[in-house]
Motif scaffolding. Structure first.
Motif: not given
Length: 402
Positions: A136-138, A141-148
């Motif tokens: 589920x870690x994006x 790949x994505x600059x604006x992602x929700x961190x775990x």
């Protein structure tokens, strides 16, 4: 006679005070006495919090004890200030096991110690159980992602000692330091698979006076990452690998970042990593900052892809804007007595900003060998320098770039 009676009374009073002081020093808050089951199935978070609150409300030197067993907890927050406590010792003899239900994490960490002065954390295993969450870690790949969640976070602590802890399979970073002063860590063990995403071993931001020594870090990202706003950081006797090496940065991604100054990385070994020691900054920095006064010394590289790297065009994504050069000013950087083997014939890469070229970069006694292709084959090495005029001295392999 009255004198002897008074003297005896005074001696008894001193013994009473001394006994009270001993009781205060040796006072133990055992999480099992607050209801912890330690069976790895029932959530023990409430018992942990009750034991912490009682310890924090106490006085003198206190001990929060987590005996042998497996404790399902989290997320939990050991929060101060503990106003009358001189030192709070958290002694972990068992294993803490994180919940895998991501909906329970309202903060970006699992176990947090915050706003505490005189914290001592010893022993124990922190099992983040990250393998279930890694898909589920994006963020890669994505600059604006929700961190775990980070496994263990220290926030605004002062005079902290951490010794002998183990962090395994974190969901995101293993250990994070944010806004801490006078932090000393030793004999820390960190483990996660080489393909685990964003599992930095130890990440630092806005700290002053950090020392980490005699630690082993094997993970899927930087073994240690020194982010923005840090000063007076010393890393010694770190065994790094697998992972992405020991890194400064990335820097220059956000507006208003603090400078990074006064870093020493010494007597370390780096094995099987994508980088050895590196400084990485983003292009298109929204504001200016400084990275200066750093020494990387006496470091052994074993089968490292890029042993020495300054990258001011850092971008981990498939596509990045490159309209303007990095505004992070890099200066006074020393690479000394770095030796071993590299998988890439370009063993030294100094790719500096065309807007603010690097200054005062020194390479002394660099002795690397390229081993690649057919097993045992040794080939020539090279260096690349862009927007920098480094100073060279001593033994040099690869040869200097100009």
């Amino acid at each position: 006679m009255k004198f002897f009676i008074l003297l005896l009374f005074f001696i008894l009073l001193l013994e009473s005070v001394s006994s009270l002081r001993v009781r205060r020093v040796s006072r133990i808050f055992n999480v099992k006495k607050y209801g912890a089951q330690a069976n790895g199935q029932i959530d023990d978070s409430k018992a942990f919090m009750e034991a912490w609150k009682a310890a924090c409300r106490s006085s003198g030197t206190v001990n929060l004890l987590i005996p042998r067993g497996i404790y399902l907890v989290g997320p939990i927050q050991f929060k101060g200030p503990c106003r009358n406590v001189n030192s709070i010792i958290v002694q972990i003899q068992g294993t803490l096991k994180a919940t895998t239900d991501l909906s329970k994490y309202k903060r970006a960490d699992w176990v947090e110690f915050g706003w505490v002065d005189g914290l001592v954390l010893t022993g124990g295993i922190f099992d983040g159980r990250g393998a279930i969450s890694w898909p589920f870690n994006e963020c890669p790949k994505q600059k604006n992602c929700k961190v775990l969640p980070t496994n263990i976070m220290f926030v605004n602590t002062t005079n902290t000692i951490v010794e002998g802890i183990t962090s395994v399979n974190s969901k995101f970073f293993h250990i994070g330091l944010l806004g801490c002063t006078n932090f000393k860590g030793s004999s820390i063990a960190i483990r996660a698979p080489a393909n685990s995403p964003n599992t930095d071993g130890i990440h630092l931001e806005r700290n002053r006076g950090v020392s980490i020594t005699r630690s082993t870090i094997a993970t899927g990202d930087d073994c240690v990452s020194i982010g923005q706003g840090n000063s007076d950081v010393t890393l010694t006797r770190i065994k790094c690998g697998p992972g992405h090496g020991i890194s400064v940065g990335s820097l220059g991604k956000y507006k208003g970042e603090g400078d990074v100054t006064g870093l020493t990385v010494k007597d370390c070994s780096v094995t099987g990593t994508t980088n050895g020691v590196r400084i990485k900054t983003w292009e298109n920095s929204p504001s200016a900052s400084v990275a200066a006064n750093m020494t990387f010394e006496n470091i052994i590289m074993s089968d490292v892809v890029k042993p020495i790297l300054i990258d001011q065009e850092y971008c981990p994504y498939a596509k990045c804007d490159s309209n303007s050069p990095s505004r992070v000013k890099i200066s006074d950087i020393k690479f000394k007595n770095i030796r071993g083997t590299t998988k890439d014939p370009e063993a030294v890469t100094l790719r500096c900003s065309k807007g603010i070229p690097c200054k005062d970069i020194t390479l002394q006694d660099i002795s690397l060998k390229h081993v690649g292709g057919v097993r045992g084959t040794v080939s020539a090495l090279s260096s690349t320098c862009l927007n920098v005029r480094p100073t060279f001295s001593g033994t040099l392999n690869p040869p200097p770039c100009r």
